[in-house]
Motif scaffolding. Sequence first.
Motif, PDB file in Angstrom:
ATOM      1  N   LEU A  82       0.832  -1.203   0.000  1.00  8.68           N
ATOM      2  CA  LEU A  82       0.000   0.000   0.000  1.00  8.68           C
ATOM      3  C   LEU A  82       0.869   1.256   0.000  1.00  8.68           C
ATOM      4  O   LEU A  82       0.561   2.252  -0.672  1.00  8.68           O
ATOM      5  CB  LEU A  82      -0.921  -0.012   1.220  1.00  8.68           C
ATOM      6  CG  LEU A  82      -1.931   1.128   1.311  1.00  8.68           C
ATOM      7  CD1 LEU A  82      -2.852   1.168   0.098  1.00  8.68           C
ATOM      8  CD2 LEU A  82      -2.759   0.995   2.597  1.00  8.68           C
ATOM      9  N   ALA A  83       1.973   1.203   0.752  1.00  7.13           N
ATOM     10  CA  ALA A  83       2.881   2.347   0.803  1.00  7.13           C
ATOM     11  C   ALA A  83       3.484   2.633  -0.581  1.00  7.13           C
ATOM     12  O   ALA A  83       3.630   3.800  -0.982  1.00  7.13           O
ATOM     13  CB  ALA A  83       3.990   2.089   1.822  1.00  7.13           C
ATOM     14  N   LEU A  84       3.839   1.585  -1.320  1.00  7.54           N
ATOM     15  CA  LEU A  84       4.373   1.759  -2.673  1.00  7.54           C
ATOM     16  C   LEU A  84       3.327   2.372  -3.593  1.00  7.54           C
ATOM     17  O   LEU A  84       3.631   3.229  -4.426  1.00  7.54           O
ATOM     18  CB  LEU A  84       4.819   0.404  -3.243  1.00  7.54           C
ATOM     19  CG  LEU A  84       6.134  -0.155  -2.723  1.00  7.54           C
ATOM     20  CD1 LEU A  84       6.353  -1.553  -3.286  1.00  7.54           C
ATOM     21  CD2 LEU A  84       7.295   0.752  -3.115  1.00  7.54           C
ATOM     22  N   GLU A  85       2.098   1.930  -3.432  1.00 10.99           N
ATOM     23  CA  GLU A  85       1.007   2.454  -4.249  1.00 10.99           C
ATOM     24  C   GLU A  85       0.881   3.968  -4.042  1.00 10.99           C
ATOM     25  O   GLU A  85       0.735   4.733  -5.008  1.00 10.99           O
ATOM     26  CB  GLU A  85      -0.286   1.754  -3.857  1.00 10.99           C
ATOM     27  CG  GLU A  85      -1.486   2.116  -4.715  1.00 10.99           C
ATOM     28  CD  GLU A  85      -1.550   1.318  -6.008  1.00 10.99           C
ATOM     29  OE1 GLU A  85      -2.290   1.732  -6.907  1.00 10.99           O
ATOM     30  OE2 GLU A  85      -0.850   0.288  -6.122  1.00 10.99           O
ATOM     31  N   GLN A  86       0.952   4.387  -2.771  1.00 10.23           N
ATOM     32  CA  GLN A  86       0.813   5.814  -2.459  1.00 10.23           C
ATOM     33  C   GLN A  86       2.037   6.603  -2.928  1.00 10.23           C
ATOM     34  O   GLN A  86       1.918   7.733  -3.383  1.00 10.23           O
ATOM     35  CB  GLN A  86       0.607   6.008  -0.953  1.00 10.23           C
ATOM     36  CG  GLN A  86      -0.720   5.429  -0.461  1.00 10.23           C
ATOM     37  CD  GLN A  86      -0.837   5.420   1.051  1.00 10.23           C
ATOM     38  OE1 GLN A  86       0.174   5.595   1.748  1.00 10.23           O
ATOM     39  NE2 GLN A  86      -2.038   5.203   1.564  1.00 10.23           N
ATOM     40  N   LEU A  87       3.198   6.006  -2.847  1.00 11.15           N
ATOM     41  CA  LEU A  87       4.433   6.680  -3.271  1.00 11.15           C
ATOM     42  C   LEU A  87       4.418   7.002  -4.764  1.00 11.15           C
ATOM     43  O   LEU A  87       4.800   8.108  -5.175  1.00 11.15           O
ATOM     44  CB  LEU A  87       5.645   5.800  -2.939  1.00 11.15           C
ATOM     45  CG  LEU A  87       6.983   6.282  -3.532  1.00 11.15           C
ATOM     46  CD1 LEU A  87       7.430   7.585  -2.857  1.00 11.15           C
ATOM     47  CD2 LEU A  87       8.060   5.200  -3.353  1.00 11.15           C
ATOM     48  N   LEU A  88       3.976   6.045  -5.563  1.00 16.77           N
ATOM     49  CA  LEU A  88       4.088   6.174  -7.016  1.00 16.77           C
ATOM     50  C   LEU A  88       2.821   6.696  -7.669  1.00 16.77           C
ATOM     51  O   LEU A  88       2.782   6.875  -8.897  1.00 16.77           O
ATOM     52  CB  LEU A  88       4.442   4.815  -7.627  1.00 16.77           C
ATOM     53  CG  LEU A  88       5.734   4.180  -7.089  1.00 16.77           C
ATOM     54  CD1 LEU A  88       5.902   2.782  -7.661  1.00 16.77           C
ATOM     55  CD2 LEU A  88       6.937   5.051  -7.425  1.00 16.77           C
ATOM     56  N   ARG A  89       1.782   6.959  -6.849  1.00 10.41           N
ATOM     57  CA  ARG A  89       0.492   7.375  -7.403  1.00 10.41           C
ATOM     58  C   ARG A  89       0.628   8.744  -8.064  1.00 10.41           C
ATOM     59  O   ARG A  89       1.351   9.618  -7.597  1.00 10.41           O
ATOM     60  CB  ARG A  89      -0.565   7.401  -6.307  1.00 10.41           C
ATOM     61  CG  ARG A  89      -1.959   7.747  -6.804  1.00 10.41           C
ATOM     62  CD  ARG A  89      -2.973   7.527  -5.700  1.00 10.41           C
ATOM     63  NE  ARG A  89      -3.131   6.108  -5.383  1.00 10.41           N
ATOM     64  CZ  ARG A  89      -3.806   5.664  -4.310  1.00 10.41           C
ATOM     65  NH1 ARG A  89      -4.343   6.522  -3.475  1.00 10.41           N
ATOM     66  NH2 ARG A  89      -3.908   4.374  -4.108  1.00 10.41           N
ATOM     67  N   GLN A  90      -0.098   8.936  -9.157  1.00 10.22           N
ATOM     68  CA  GLN A  90      -0.010  10.177  -9.930  1.00 10.22           C
ATOM     69  C   GLN A  90      -0.556  11.368  -9.141  1.00 10.22           C
ATOM     70  O   GLN A  90      -0.059  12.477  -9.270  1.00 10.22           O
ATOM     71  CB  GLN A  90      -0.819  10.018 -11.241  1.00 10.22           C
ATOM     72  CG  GLN A  90      -0.269   8.966 -12.173  1.00 10.22           C
ATOM     73  CD  GLN A  90       0.806   9.543 -13.094  1.00 10.22           C
ATOM     74  OE1 GLN A  90       1.247  10.659 -12.908  1.00 10.22           O
ATOM     75  NE2 GLN A  90       1.217   8.758 -14.073  1.00 10.22           N
ATOM     76  N   LYS A  91      -1.607  11.140  -8.373  1.00 15.62           N
ATOM     77  CA  LYS A  91      -2.238  12.244  -7.651  1.00 15.62           C
ATOM     78  C   LYS A  91      -2.186  11.979  -6.153  1.00 15.62           C
ATOM     79  O   LYS A  91      -2.278  10.841  -5.716  1.00 15.62           O
ATOM     80  CB  LYS A  91      -3.688  12.418  -8.094  1.00 15.62           C
ATOM     81  CG  LYS A  91      -3.823  12.827  -9.558  1.00 15.62           C
ATOM     82  CD  LYS A  91      -5.275  12.973  -9.959  1.00 15.62           C
ATOM     83  CE  LYS A  91      -5.411  13.373 -11.424  1.00 15.62           C
ATOM     84  NZ  LYS A  91      -6.825  13.491 -11.835  1.00 15.62           N
ATOM     85  N   GLU A  93      -1.220  13.976  -2.031  1.00 18.16           N
ATOM     86  CA  GLU A  93      -0.571  15.068  -1.316  1.00 18.16           C
ATOM     87  C   GLU A  93       0.909  15.150  -1.662  1.00 18.16           C
ATOM     88  O   GLU A  93       1.476  16.219  -1.829  1.00 18.16           O
ATOM     89  CB  GLU A  93      -0.767  14.881   0.197  1.00 18.16           C
ATOM     90  CG  GLU A  93      -2.233  14.945   0.627  1.00 18.16           C
ATOM     91  CD  GLU A  93      -2.374  14.727   2.122  1.00 18.16           C
ATOM     92  OE1 GLU A  93      -1.328  14.540   2.790  1.00 18.16           O
ATOM     93  OE2 GLU A  93      -3.510  14.752   2.624  1.00 18.16           O
ATOM     94  N   ALA A  94       1.560  14.007  -1.726  1.00 16.62           N
ATOM     95  CA  ALA A  94       2.992  13.978  -2.050  1.00 16.62           C
ATOM     96  C   ALA A  94       3.167  13.372  -3.429  1.00 16.62           C
ATOM     97  O   ALA A  94       2.812  12.221  -3.633  1.00 16.62           O
ATOM     98  CB  ALA A  94       3.756  13.172  -1.005  1.00 16.62           C
ATOM     99  N   GLU A  95       3.707  14.166  -4.339  1.00 21.88           N
ATOM    100  CA  GLU A  95       3.892  13.677  -5.707  1.00 21.88           C
ATOM    101  C   GLU A  95       5.360  13.431  -6.018  1.00 21.88           C
ATOM    102  O   GLU A  95       5.739  13.282  -7.173  1.00 21.88           O
ATOM    103  CB  GLU A  95       3.318  14.698  -6.699  1.00 21.88           C
ATOM    104  CG  GLU A  95       1.816  14.864  -6.592  1.00 21.88           C
ATOM    105  CD  GLU A  95       1.264  15.765  -7.680  1.00 21.88           C
ATOM    106  OE1 GLU A  95       2.039  16.144  -8.580  1.00 21.88           O
ATOM    107  OE2 GLU A  95       0.065  16.076  -7.644  1.00 21.88           O
ATOM    108  N   ASP A  96       6.210  13.391  -4.987  1.00 27.11           N
ATOM    109  CA  ASP A  96       7.641  13.212  -5.226  1.00 27.11           C
ATOM    110  C   ASP A  96       7.927  11.878  -5.909  1.00 27.11           C
ATOM    111  O   ASP A  96       8.748  11.806  -6.833  1.00 27.11           O
ATOM    112  CB  ASP A  96       8.418  13.299  -3.908  1.00 27.11           C
ATOM    113  CG  ASP A  96       8.326  14.703  -3.305  1.00 27.11           C
ATOM    114  OD1 ASP A  96       7.834  15.598  -4.023  1.00 27.11           O
ATOM    115  OD2 ASP A  96       8.732  14.863  -2.151  1.00 27.11           O
ATOM    116  N   GLY A  97       7.269  10.822  -5.430  1.00 24.65           N
ATOM    117  CA  GLY A  97       7.520   9.494  -6.019  1.00 24.65           C
ATOM    118  C   GLY A  97       7.143   9.446  -7.483  1.00 24.65           C
ATOM    119  O   GLY A  97       7.867   8.899  -8.321  1.00 24.65           O
ATOM    120  N   CYS A  98       5.989  10.029  -7.808  1.00 25.06           N
ATOM    121  CA  CYS A  98       5.544  10.055  -9.201  1.00 25.06           C
ATOM    122  C   CYS A  98       6.502  10.862 -10.066  1.00 25.06           C
ATOM    123  O   CYS A  98       6.817  10.489 -11.193  1.00 25.06           O
ATOM    124  CB  CYS A  98       4.142  10.643  -9.275  1.00 25.06           C
ATOM    125  SG  CYS A  98       3.535  10.873 -10.955  1.00 25.06           S
TER     126      CYS A  98
END
Length: 888
Positions: A82-91, A93-98
């Motif tokens: 789930l953490a990876l999903e949030q990290l790489l998600r396009q939209k 609060e934090a878009e650094d991973g994307c």
Amino acid sequence: TLQWETLGRQFVEYEQVAPFLIPEEQQRRLLDFLPLFLKAWEQSAGVIVFPNIQLLASEVSKLLTKEIKRNLNGKPAEEARLALEQLLRQKGEAEDGCLLLKSVYLLSQTDLRTMWNIIGSGLPAALMQCLYLFFTFPLKETRDDGEASEDDTQTQEMLVKIMLNMYREEQAVEELLAADKLQSLIIATASLWDQCSHLWKVPTGRVLRTISKAQTKNSIVYLQAVDCIKIAIQNLFKLADTLPACDVCEAASIVLCFVKDSYPVSSALLTEFENNDGYQLLLKILLRCEGLQQNEGDPYLDEILDMLTCLTTCGKTELKVSGNIVHPQLPHFDFQQTRSSGMTVKNLQAFQVLQSIFQKSNDQHLCGRILTAIGTIWAWDTVNFFLLEWTLQPINQFTDIIHFKPHPVQVQFFRLVESIVLDLSYVPHEILKKVQYLIKENVVPFCTLTALRCLLSMTKKDVLFSDIFRDSGLLGLLLALLRKQAKILRKSAGTHLPGLEEGTEKELNAVMLKMVAALTVGSVRNTVVLKDYGMVPYIKIFLDDECYRSATLSILEQLSVINYEEYMSIVIGALCSSTQGELHLKLDLLKSLLRILESPKSHAAFRTCSGFNGLLSLLSDMEGALQDPPSGLWAAVGQNCVLELVFYTLQGITAALHLDPVNSNFFQKNGLFEKMAEDLSSLGCFWTQGEWQLPLSLEKTRTFAEFLDAAFCSSEPFPMWLKNCIWILNFLDHMVKGTLHLESYFKERKPEMAEASRHDQEGPQAQEEHSDDYDDKSSVSFSCRWEMRDCAIVHPGAVCVMMRLLPKLYKEGHAQLSQEIQCAVVDHIQSLVKSEKSRQVMCGSGLLSTIITSCQGALRDESHPLHLPLTRVFEKLASQAIEPDVLR
């Protein structure tokens, strides 16, 4: 360019201050730089002009790797997923991973050096860990329709593209060995396929196949050390009993890729696969694929079969077999020359799986793919046929069971058997014996038919098969079967018996006849066998059916080689006994007769078997056939078909007279030219209703050649009766010159020709106009060029026929046209006797009395329009007169 230069300076500044910044500030500055980099890339249509791109790729990849590890560190698997999903998600609060992911995605598509910097960052192992989590732990939250959102799909596509670009390089595969997720993911595909993320099945398969193609010696040692293939096989055995066949195929194909692709580097994984019942697993999986709906699981099923086919060439040592070449063989076959350095079969275990599938399955797709695989193996190296047939005997064994298979598989199998002869130039005697037994048993008529077609194709390849199939007893078998069918046909005698001669059975009879015809062509010995079997009376029974006729005539024509009299007796008898409506039968018999009459040795048999009288009787039977308009039966036939029959009849007579003084003397002495004139005049296009008057003057005069051109090659309207008369006069003119049997005005019919079309009613010119949609039903092809050569008269009796028909070139209402064509014909005859040789032939023929008698009315009446041209004809003959009293 200016924008890229500005970015370049900014990145140089970042490099200079980065060593003096705390990690958090360094990371923030890099993240602030990346949006500018992405914007420049978008505005320059994907062209990157950045001098420090390798360093940028290294920095960004290290930061993405760091972020992935931070989000995974110390978390349970589902929470980490789930953490990876949030990290790489396009939209979010934090878009650094994307931002990092998109930057690496673009950088991974630039050049190889940049890719090496990305690989050196540790990203290959980090992304493999991500892929493992995405595949094995599906998220519970999905859209109502079970599909991923557009943003999730874009994220997935970028991740997969980065991995595909990295894992193509052996360096990236080596980087994976530091972690334990590669073998974990391979084993997961073999054990958790029914529990894994549906959205990540295909991407995971793509990534693992890419890794498989880039395997190194170290990666193979690593997978072997952890028993990866062994464990995967054990798990697949369990799945094979529970999962749908298409799913098992998809999972198994991934494992098999690693086995097949690793072999050029090391045989270790193949050995592990074989030692753990890998082939038994494939056999079990493939047999479960029986009955799959079309296209269901086909890509992965076909992939497994393709890889299994490749594995047949994977082995440590060459197979050594010494087969016994059975003779006779085709003259150009040489087994020693079949050896080559290509891909030879070394792994019989792999091939046995293919063989077992064909033997145990009746599925059309499966069996068809096995036969395709065998054809592919033969194509790799021709020696493979012999290596397999002298060890496992696949084709030999398949012949015993082929009649159980679906019809398309039977067709494909016999094409494969046929290719042994046509492509390998080898005669497989043992296989042919089994095929012959299959024909004899005739368990499944369609299979028998297909097998016989296969042997027919071989027979046409080389005359050697005429001896092989006679000595094997096939010829005798076919003759016995045909005798039985001929008796059935004779008993039916035109009545329809339910189920008789329908569909496959009728096709089988036709192919048997074709096979016998092929076996007798060029083989006097086989023809003698046919005659000694007493088959001639039975063979001729098949003449009545149009679908049998071509092969039947071919057999009878071979019979003529040993007995012209018997052939002539059969064909002329069939012509004379044919009914008025059996037009196509007559045409086919006449064409066959013409082929035989090409041999001068046949002429005497033609005469003694009443051939001349037989052909003239055909003309007699056509009385009124060319009336305009046609009536009775002839109205349905079409006048072009009648003209075609007249043409071939006259062709047959001309061929029998050609360079044969005995036949020529017989024809003349028996008054057959006069009989011919009488029969032609009764066709219906010539005037037969008493006296008529011609005008004393002509408005215009045309030559016979101009009449031909006007009648057939111009738009000038011409009455049908005159067109038909000109056609017949044209035939007679060629007969006079002895060339009619060499002419060809009518296209060949197809054996299954239907009723004459509407164009048949419209004459030769109409058929020319409708040539595109008319196909080839008795189509007439006429040349408008009339060659006025100085040809010698070969058959003066034909001139007599033309002169007898001359007064009959008349039609009420067409007096002017009638006189014009009569004058044109007389002028043409005058041109025929222009040469001294022609005059000698005419005067020496003894036919002058007949010719003068047919013209005496015009000769005695000086006011007759034909008086002067006819007088000129006889004046030319006077210098050569052998009968001067007659001329006086």
